[in-house]
Every structure is written in C-alpha cells, then in structure tokens.
Design a protein around this motif. Structure first.
Motif, mmCIF file in Angstrom:
data_model
loop_
_atom_site.group_PDB
_atom_site.id
_atom_site.type_symbol
_atom_site.label_atom_id
_atom_site.label_comp_id
_atom_site.label_asym_id
_atom_site.label_seq_id
_atom_site.Cartn_x
_atom_site.Cartn_y
_atom_site.Cartn_z
ATOM 1 N N GLN A 202 66.117 63.936 41.571
ATOM 2 C CA GLN A 202 66.312 65.070 40.638
ATOM 3 C C GLN A 202 65.151 66.029 40.370
ATOM 4 O OE1 GLN A 202 68.360 63.350 37.208
ATOM 5 N NE2 GLN A 202 70.258 63.611 38.117
ATOM 6 N N ASP A 203 63.967 65.300 40.531
ATOM 7 C CA ASP A 203 62.630 65.979 40.201
ATOM 8 C C ASP A 203 61.607 65.463 40.878
ATOM 9 O OD1 ASP A 203 61.084 68.348 38.968
ATOM 10 O OD2 ASP A 203 61.059 67.254 37.242
ATOM 11 N N LYS A 205 57.104 65.923 40.798
ATOM 12 C CA LYS A 205 55.881 66.603 40.523
ATOM 13 C C LYS A 205 54.662 65.945 40.582
ATOM 14 C CE LYS A 205 57.576 68.685 35.985
ATOM 15 N NZ LYS A 205 59.139 68.263 36.197
#
Length: 315
Positions: A202-203, A205
């Motif tokens: 989902q994410d 970084k």
C-alpha cells in the motif's frame, strides 16, 4: 529423469542449483559460464558438458533438441547476473525448455509482461526461486497472520546485514544498472516474503540509499514495515561485530523475533521439488516484489523523517 542445462555455473548460487538438480533425481547435461572456475560441477555432474562461449552452448542445446526427446533439455536453470535474467529466460523458452530463474526475476516490472507473451508463444513456463515462501517458519507466520484480525496491522522490523569485501563494488553487483542496487540484489526475496505474509503493498518510502546500504518503510494490508539492508560490516551491532560476526539477520513482528535461520540449506531443493510437481511460483507471483524494488531504485530518500528504521541513527 529430466535433463537440465545451467547458465551461470561459476556463480555464487549455482552450487545450490546443482545440488537441487541432483537431489531431485535429475541430470545436468550442459552448463555455461564465461568464467571457467567451475570445478564444483565434478561434485555433482562430472559428465556434464561445459561451455565458455554462449554460441556453442546454444548450438549444443539445439542439437540435443533435434536429436530425440530423450536427449533434449527440459529445464534451463538461470544463475547469471541479474541484468541478464530476462534475456536468458527468453533463450530458454525459445529453446523449447522451461526456465527456473534465480532472484531477482528481472529488474523492471514491464519485463514480466514481455516474458508472459513468450510463454504464450512457446507453451513453456518460467518458474522462480522464491525460497522464503517454502520455509516452514515463514509459512507458519503467514497462516497466523492471515487467520488473525483482518483489520489489524502488525509493526514489523526487517534488518539484514550481509557483509561483503572490497570486491563487491568492483563486481557487477556494485553496478546498479546490472544488479539493480542493494535493495534488489540482497533484499528482493525479503520484500517478496513480506508481500506473501502480509498482503498487498500500500505504501513505499525510502529514507536512505547508498552503494552499500538502504533503508525505508513499506506498508502492507496487514503490516507496517521498517527495513534496513546493508553489505557494510560496520552496520553489524557493535557487540556482535566485536566478536567477529559479519552477518546479522532479524525480523520482528509486534516486537517478537521470528526465528527462521535454520533450514536455509534445503530451500532450493524444496523449491525444485515444488516446481517439478507443477506447484512452482511463476511470473505473476514476482510482480509485487519487482515493482517494490524498481520503485525503491527511483524514489528520492527522505532522510530521518517519519517511521524510519532505528539503525539509521548510527549512520
């Protein structure tokens, strides 16, 4: 008994493939590597043909294919440098063989689409070594997570330090265009494992990235993950480094250490057994992990902001 050929016979991981081919009762009939330091073949398949020129290897496989069904190569195992995997899988399929490819499958997700087209054209299949998916401890963790509260997310910390000497950056592994960089070369099977256990990504970084280490944050359906990967011995915790330890591997879920150090030596054999039984992991199973590492390669590092891995405090 199936006939195998092997590309990348002088590489670090090739002996595990030779062992797996032997342990599953099959035969290595041909091997290729431009480097001739391949004496390990004698321990498993002393009668295997060996080539240092790809053109002669190609011709030999074609002669076997045309001879009769008993001699043709059924599988090509691929242990070559990462950036050559795509080309060597295409070669295998077009040679009338199925392919078994080491991680990472490819460097970029669009290569998966091209390989799927060649699978369709040839009727042959690519299988991959996603060895953590067949590790009993990881399978047990997945079952526990998948049967738990569907709305909860686990806090996960992944730390993997596997020290490498000066040679590393001078080899193809130190060239991002050839290896994909640290996250791809030493981390892709961990990122696949996280997706396998915790669901859809989902994410993504990145907090830090260099030639020898990288760190970031990944969020999945059922987990929030801080990760840190390194080939620098100085990143090994000081208490362990002082004792001469050069490798450190830790995965914690909810603060609890997941012990999966044992059983690694047999995972390639397990993977081959699954592939030969028709239960191997194909192209699509690799997509999320390849998308993950391809994005990590291009994302701008954020520095020590947000939910970053605590090992960054020592850099």
């Amino acid at each position: 008994m199936k006939n195998f050929a092997l590309i990348g016979a002088a590489g670090y991981i090739a002996p595990r493939h030779m062992q797996a081919i032997s342990a599953t009762g099959n035969n290595l009939v041909a091997a290729f590597d431009p480097n001739d330091s391949v004496g390990i073949i004698d321990s498993h398949f002393p009668d295997s043909n060996f080539f240092t020129e790809f053109e002669r290897f190609d011709r030999h496989l074609d002669k076997l294919r045309r001879a009769n069904d008993a001699k043709k190569v059924d599988f090509v195992s691929i242990c070559s440098p990462n950036y050559l995997h795509d080309s060597h899988m295409r070669f295998a399929l077009r040679s009338g063989a199925d392919a078994i490819c080491e991680k990472p499958l490819v460097l970029n997700p669009w290569n998966i689409d091209g390989l799927k087209e060649i699978e369709k054209d040839t009727g042959k299949k690519v299988s991959t070594i996603l060895q953590l998916r067949v590790h009993p401890a990881i399978q047990a963790l997945r079952e526990k997570i998948q049967s738990g509260n569907s709305n909860s997310k686990q806090d996960v910390q992944l730390t993997y330090i596997t020290s490498r000497g000066q040679w590393y950056l001078q080899s193809w592994k130190g060239d991002e265009k050839k290896s994909g960089g640290i996250a791809t070369n030493i981390g892709v099977h961990f990122f696949d494992m996280l997706h396998f256990v915790f669901g859809a990504l989902q994410d993504n970084k990145v907090h830090y990235s260099s030639e020898t280490k990288a760190a970031g944050y990944l969020e999945y359906e059922k987990a929030r993950v801080q990760w840190f990967l390194s080939v620098d011995a100085e990143d090994v915790p000081k208490s362990l480094h002082a004792k001469g330890q050069r490798t450190y591997r830790s995965i914690t879920v909810g603060g609890e250490e997941i012990e999966f150090s044992g059983g690694f030596t047999d995972l390639h054999i397990r993977s081959y057994e699954e592939i030969l039984a028709g239960r191997g992991f194909g192209l699509e199973e690799n997509r999320t992990a390849i998308e993950t590492v391809a994005a990590i390669r291009t994302l701008a590092p954020l520095g020590k902001t947000g939910d970053y891995h605590p090992f960054l405090n020592s850099i």
